[in-house]
Design a protein around this motif. Sequence first.
Motif, short mmCIF file in Angstrom:
data_model
loop_
_atom_site.label_atom_id
_atom_site.label_comp_id
_atom_site.label_asym_id
_atom_site.label_seq_id
_atom_site.Cartn_x
_atom_site.Cartn_y
_atom_site.Cartn_z
N PRO A 152 3.98 10.87 -1.12
CA PRO A 152 2.88 10.15 -0.30
C PRO A 152 1.84 9.79 -0.75
CG PRO A 152 3.77 12.29 0.71
CD PRO A 152 4.39 12.35 -0.73
N ILE A 153 1.30 10.54 -1.74
CA ILE A 153 -0.10 9.96 -2.58
C ILE A 153 0.31 8.93 -3.31
CG2 ILE A 153 -1.97 10.76 -4.10
CD1 ILE A 153 -1.90 12.46 -1.61
N ILE A 154 1.37 8.90 -3.71
CA ILE A 154 1.70 7.93 -4.80
C ILE A 154 1.86 6.44 -3.72
CG2 ILE A 154 3.65 6.60 -6.27
CD1 ILE A 154 4.00 9.65 -7.47
N LEU A 155 2.85 6.70 -2.72
CA LEU A 155 2.94 5.44 -1.69
C LEU A 155 1.30 4.95 -1.43
CD1 LEU A 155 6.06 6.11 0.14
CD2 LEU A 155 5.72 4.29 -1.54
N ALA A 156 0.48 6.04 -0.98
CA ALA A 156 -0.77 5.52 -0.50
C ALA A 156 -1.51 5.01 -1.59
CB ALA A 156 -1.57 6.89 -0.01
N MET A 157 -1.48 5.35 -2.78
CA MET A 157 -2.20 4.59 -3.85
C MET A 157 -1.71 3.06 -4.20
SD MET A 157 -2.26 7.81 -6.69
CE MET A 157 -2.61 6.87 -8.11
N VAL A 158 -0.46 3.00 -4.28
CA VAL A 158 -0.05 1.72 -4.60
C VAL A 158 -0.20 0.65 -3.55
CG1 VAL A 158 1.57 2.32 -6.66
CG2 VAL A 158 2.53 2.20 -4.40
N THR A 159 0.29 1.06 -2.28
CA THR A 159 0.08 0.28 -1.02
C THR A 159 -1.35 -0.13 -0.68
OG1 THR A 159 0.21 2.19 0.31
CG2 THR A 159 2.47 0.92 -0.22
#
Length: 216
Positions: A152-159
Amino acid sequence: MTIEARPLRRDAQRNRERIIEAAHEVFATRGFAATLDDVAHHAGVGVGTVYRRFPTKESLVEAVFTDRLEDMVTLAEEALTADSAWDGLVDFFRRAARMHAADRGLRDAALSIDADHFGQVGEHMLPLLQQIIDRAHAEGTLRPDAGMHDFPIILAMVTELAQNSTACRPEIYERYLSLLLDGLRACPGHGDLGPQLTEADVQAVMKECVPPLKSR
């Protein structure tokens, strides 16, 4: 009385459809920061009409995004059918990031910590995500110190990057998603990531990343 009531029901249905369509468009660009007043203005109806159909923003968000989140469940199911666990994991996160980058409201719905009405979708999604990660661990392609709460952190960062680069380089988030995914691949030269994140850690981060749903 019956003859007079029918046009009202048709008008009500048209208003509901207009509100949902407007909400799709408003939330896609502004996410949960948008208000019911914003949706009413975009739909060309009075805010009272919106409140009669959807008394809270939560109820409108549920009407708009439940089906879209079910689409993400389908992505996870398809990822589990890939011959390679790593290919399935990468395909899922690339497609999920693409959906989130194109629709800030969907991104906020997927990452929100207070969208209780999406509980059933989460009950389907989380075990699937764990299976995707477990398969990649068993295959030896996902580094062992990466786990469920990292994604979820990765998705939050890139999006978040995707939402802030649309005017100049709308595809730039894909570059950094590739870098992050490469960093998750098991490799003898990788250093230790340190303690794994907890669910409380993820919730604290998402609280800052996603506007509260319970605002107007």
